[in-house]
Design a protein around this motif. Structure first.
Motif, PDB file in Angstrom:
ATOM      1  N   GLU A 131       1.729 -12.355  18.233  1.00 19.93           N
ATOM      2  CA  GLU A 131       1.588 -13.538  17.372  1.00 19.93           C
ATOM      3  C   GLU A 131       0.197 -14.156  17.481  1.00 19.93           C
ATOM      4  N   LYS A 132      -0.380 -14.107  18.670  1.00 23.34           N
ATOM      5  CA  LYS A 132      -1.721 -14.689  18.886  1.00 23.34           C
ATOM      6  C   LYS A 132      -2.849 -13.767  18.439  1.00 23.34           C
ATOM      7  N   GLY A 133      -2.515 -12.517  18.118  1.00 23.48           N
ATOM      8  CA  GLY A 133      -3.538 -11.583  17.690  1.00 23.48           C
ATOM      9  C   GLY A 133      -4.229 -10.848  18.811  1.00 23.48           C
ATOM     10  N   ARG A 134      -3.746 -11.009  20.029  1.00 25.11           N
ATOM     11  CA  ARG A 134      -4.333 -10.266  21.148  1.00 25.11           C
ATOM     12  C   ARG A 134      -3.844  -8.819  21.140  1.00 25.11           C
ATOM     13  N   ILE A 135      -2.693  -8.605  20.517  1.00 25.14           N
ATOM     14  CA  ILE A 135      -2.199  -7.276  20.174  1.00 25.14           C
ATOM     15  C   ILE A 135      -2.054  -7.272  18.662  1.00 25.14           C
ATOM     16  N   ASP A 136      -2.424  -6.168  18.023  1.00 23.29           N
ATOM     17  CA  ASP A 136      -2.408  -6.113  16.562  1.00 23.29           C
ATOM     18  C   ASP A 136      -1.172  -5.442  15.985  1.00 23.29           C
ATOM     19  N   VAL A 137      -0.629  -4.471  16.692  1.00 22.53           N
ATOM     20  CA  VAL A 137       0.504  -3.714  16.159  1.00 22.53           C
ATOM     21  C   VAL A 137       1.371  -3.210  17.304  1.00 22.53           C
ATOM     22  N   VAL A 138       2.681  -3.209  17.101  1.00 18.04           N
ATOM     23  CA  VAL A 138       3.607  -2.636  18.080  1.00 18.04           C
ATOM     24  C   VAL A 138       4.666  -1.809  17.358  1.00 18.04           C
ATOM     25  N   PRO A 139       5.140  -0.729  17.977  1.00 16.31           N
ATOM     26  CA  PRO A 139       6.301  -0.025  17.455  1.00 16.31           C
ATOM     27  C   PRO A 139       7.551  -0.804  17.860  1.00 16.31           C
ATOM     28  N   GLU A 140       8.418  -1.068  16.909  1.00 11.61           N
ATOM     29  CA  GLU A 140       9.601  -1.874  17.201  1.00 11.61           C
ATOM     30  C   GLU A 140      10.882  -1.191  16.718  1.00 11.61           C
ATOM     31  N   TYR A 141      12.002  -1.819  17.072  1.00 11.96           N
ATOM     32  CA  TYR A 141      13.338  -1.380  16.680  1.00 11.96           C
ATOM     33  C   TYR A 141      13.930  -2.487  15.825  1.00 11.96           C
ATOM     34  N   ALA A 142      14.279  -2.168  14.582  1.00 12.07           N
ATOM     35  CA  ALA A 142      14.582  -3.193  13.586  1.00 12.07           C
ATOM     36  C   ALA A 142      15.653  -4.181  14.041  1.00 12.07           C
ATOM     37  N   ALA A 143      16.822  -3.693  14.439  1.00 15.25           N
ATOM     38  CA  ALA A 143      17.917  -4.598  14.805  1.00 15.25           C
ATOM     39  C   ALA A 143      17.584  -5.394  16.056  1.00 15.25           C
ATOM     40  N   VAL A 156      -3.026  -1.595  20.045  1.00 19.55           N
ATOM     41  CA  VAL A 156      -1.639  -1.178  19.866  1.00 19.55           C
ATOM     42  C   VAL A 156      -0.875  -1.501  21.147  1.00 19.55           C
ATOM     43  N   GLY A 157       0.212  -2.237  21.028  1.00 17.74           N
ATOM     44  CA  GLY A 157       1.007  -2.605  22.193  1.00 17.74           C
ATOM     45  C   GLY A 157       2.004  -1.524  22.567  1.00 17.74           C
ATOM     46  N   SER A 158       2.187  -1.329  23.860  1.00 15.16           N
ATOM     47  CA  SER A 158       3.125  -0.346  24.386  1.00 15.16           C
ATOM     48  C   SER A 158       3.963  -0.982  25.482  1.00 15.16           C
ATOM     49  N   ALA A 159       5.266  -0.869  25.366  1.00 11.75           N
ATOM     50  CA  ALA A 159       6.166  -1.369  26.408  1.00 11.75           C
ATOM     51  C   ALA A 159       6.333  -0.312  27.502  1.00 11.75           C
ATOM     52  N   GLY A 160       6.965  -0.690  28.593  1.00  4.46           N
ATOM     53  CA  GLY A 160       6.979   0.143  29.782  1.00  4.46           C
ATOM     54  C   GLY A 160       8.059   1.194  29.840  1.00  4.46           C
ATOM     55  N   PHE A 161       8.263   1.970  28.769  1.00  2.07           N
ATOM     56  CA  PHE A 161       9.213   3.081  28.830  1.00  2.07           C
ATOM     57  C   PHE A 161       8.702   4.218  27.963  1.00  2.07           C
ATOM     58  N   THR A 162       9.170   5.407  28.216  1.00  2.30           N
ATOM     59  CA  THR A 162       8.620   6.619  27.631  1.00  2.30           C
ATOM     60  C   THR A 162       8.493   6.554  26.121  1.00  2.30           C
ATOM     61  N   GLU A 163       9.575   6.225  25.452  1.00  5.00           N
ATOM     62  CA  GLU A 163       9.574   6.282  23.992  1.00  5.00           C
ATOM     63  C   GLU A 163       8.540   5.328  23.389  1.00  5.00           C
ATOM     64  N   SER A 164       8.438   4.139  23.939  1.00  4.87           N
ATOM     65  CA  SER A 164       7.445   3.185  23.445  1.00  4.87           C
ATOM     66  C   SER A 164       6.028   3.694  23.686  1.00  4.87           C
ATOM     67  N   GLU A 165       5.803   4.311  24.820  1.00  2.00           N
ATOM     68  CA  GLU A 165       4.480   4.861  25.110  1.00  2.00           C
ATOM     69  C   GLU A 165       4.114   5.948  24.111  1.00  2.00           C
ATOM     70  N   ILE A 166       5.074   6.805  23.800  1.00  2.43           N
ATOM     71  CA  ILE A 166       4.831   7.873  22.829  1.00  2.43           C
ATOM     72  C   ILE A 166       4.536   7.291  21.453  1.00  2.43           C
ATOM     73  N   LEU A 167       5.371   6.353  21.013  1.00  8.28           N
ATOM     74  CA  LEU A 167       5.180   5.742  19.697  1.00  8.28           C
ATOM     75  C   LEU A 167       3.831   5.036  19.602  1.00  8.28           C
ATOM     76  N   SER A 168       3.442   4.357  20.674  1.00  7.47           N
ATOM     77  CA  SER A 168       2.158   3.661  20.667  1.00  7.47           C
ATOM     78  C   SER A 168       0.992   4.638  20.558  1.00  7.47           C
ATOM     79  N   GLU A 169       1.106   5.766  21.226  1.00  4.09           N
ATOM     80  CA  GLU A 169       0.068   6.792  21.124  1.00  4.09           C
ATOM     81  C   GLU A 169       0.044   7.404  19.721  1.00  4.09           C
ATOM     82  N   LEU A 170       1.207   7.567  19.115  1.00  5.62           N
ATOM     83  CA  LEU A 170       1.259   8.061  17.733  1.00  5.62           C
ATOM     84  C   LEU A 170       0.582   7.077  16.785  1.00  5.62           C
TER      85      LEU A 170
END
Length: 331
Positions: free
Chosen positions: A103-115, A61-75
């Protein structure tokens, strides 16, 4: 934010991504989207095994470097672990780094923001001056994202009601004095306002031009104290400015006695939270089902409270996520 160039100066929430990342992307401006959550560095900063063998294999699960992304990734990690996968959370500094990994499959899933993700991929495909594909319509925005993601080997799962997008706040006293609950109310009040925001608010369609055109708000000027920073919010609390640009999941508004005004004419783009997965490695229906339970449960209010626990109470994202999942019967 997002994608959005935001160097936070909010001392009340040093790990929280500031609203400019979200704001610049919502403008549909590819040049802003090309910048990311923080300065670029190595692709993996941290990896943490948080699951059990479970018999279904492993997912990153990929996590970006800010609080909300870290929380979502842990969820995400938590619900996938509960469903039987061995999960690892990998921290990556920004979208420019984690998108190729996905895209390469080194990360399988990330929490994203649609727009935001839609415009990021739009710029990748069609260039920096591409016609925006995101809008305030969540369904249309998610479909546009799916169309752009599919050729890149990505699958966009179900989007939820939880949304983190640009928002405007006033002091509670100012709202009460002028009878304000929505941005339309502010326009009808004929009050002249100064907006505490970033310099780009002067020209971005989601900010001053949009407020003037969509809501008829009389904007006197921009106070360039930054987007969602402590300085901006303090200026509104003190009455120097009347309006501050922040986000819908800003967990520190109460500290400054501020309240959000509803975007009742939907000026802002639909940055609903949505899982994006590598179609080959994580496109399984069981992955979608596991994440879907969380997606259908999580609300904007929930996400704001989770941010508050990390940013204000200094709890760890993993602990906050685990507690939330248990409280909702998801772990």
């Amino acid at each position: 934010m997002m994608a959005r160039s935001r160097t936070t100066t909010d001392t009340t929430a040093p790990r929280r991504r500031t609203a400019a990342r979200r704001g610049l992307a919502a403008a549909g401006t590819a040049s802003a989207l090309a910048l990311a959550l923080a300065a670029c560095g190595g692709s993996d900063l941290e990896e943490k095994d948080s699951g059990s063998d479970g018999g279904k294999g492993s997912l990153v699960v990929g996590s970006a470097g800010f609080t909300e992304s870290e929380i979502l990734s842990e969820l995400y990690s938590g619900v996938l672990s509960e469903a039987g996968w061995k999960t690892t959370v990998k921290k990556v500094k920004n979208r420019e780094l984690y998108a190729p990994e996905l895209e390469k499959g080194r990360i399988d899933v990330v929490p994203e923001y649609a727009a935001t993700m839609a415009e990021f991929l739009n710029a990748k495909k069609n260039g920096a001056k591409a016609e925006p594909v995101a809008s305030s319509d969540a369904d249309e925005t998610v479909e546009a994202l799916r169309d752009l993601a599919r050729p890149r080997g990505l699958k966009v799962l179900e989007a939820g009601d939880a949304v983190d997008q640009n928002a405007f706040a006033v002091s509670a006293d100012y709202a009460e004095k002028h009878g304000l609950k929505t941005l339309s109310d502010l326009g009808r009040s004929k009050e002249r306002v100064t907006i505490a925001a970033g310099d780009e608010c002067e020209t971005r369609p989601f900010c001053r031009p949009g407020l003037e055109k969509t809501y008829g708000i009389d904007v006197k000027g921009i106070d360039p104290k930054g987007v969602g920073t402590s300085q901006s919010k303090q200026a509104v609390k003190d009455g120097k400015d009347q309006l501050v640009l922040t986000t819908t999941t800003d967990a520190t508004l109460d500290q400054f006695g501020l309240v959000l005004l509803e975007d009742d004419k939907k000026l802002q783009n639909a940055d609903n939270i949505v899982p994006v997965v590598n179609a080959k490695d994580a496109g399984d229906k069981k992955v979608a089902d596991a994440l879907g339970k969380l997606t259908r449960t999580l609300t904007t209010k929930d996400l704001t409270e989770l941010n508050r626990k990390v940013d204000q109470d200094r709890e760890k994202p993993a602990d906050v996520a685990e507690e939330y999942l248990k409280s909702k019967g998801l772990a």
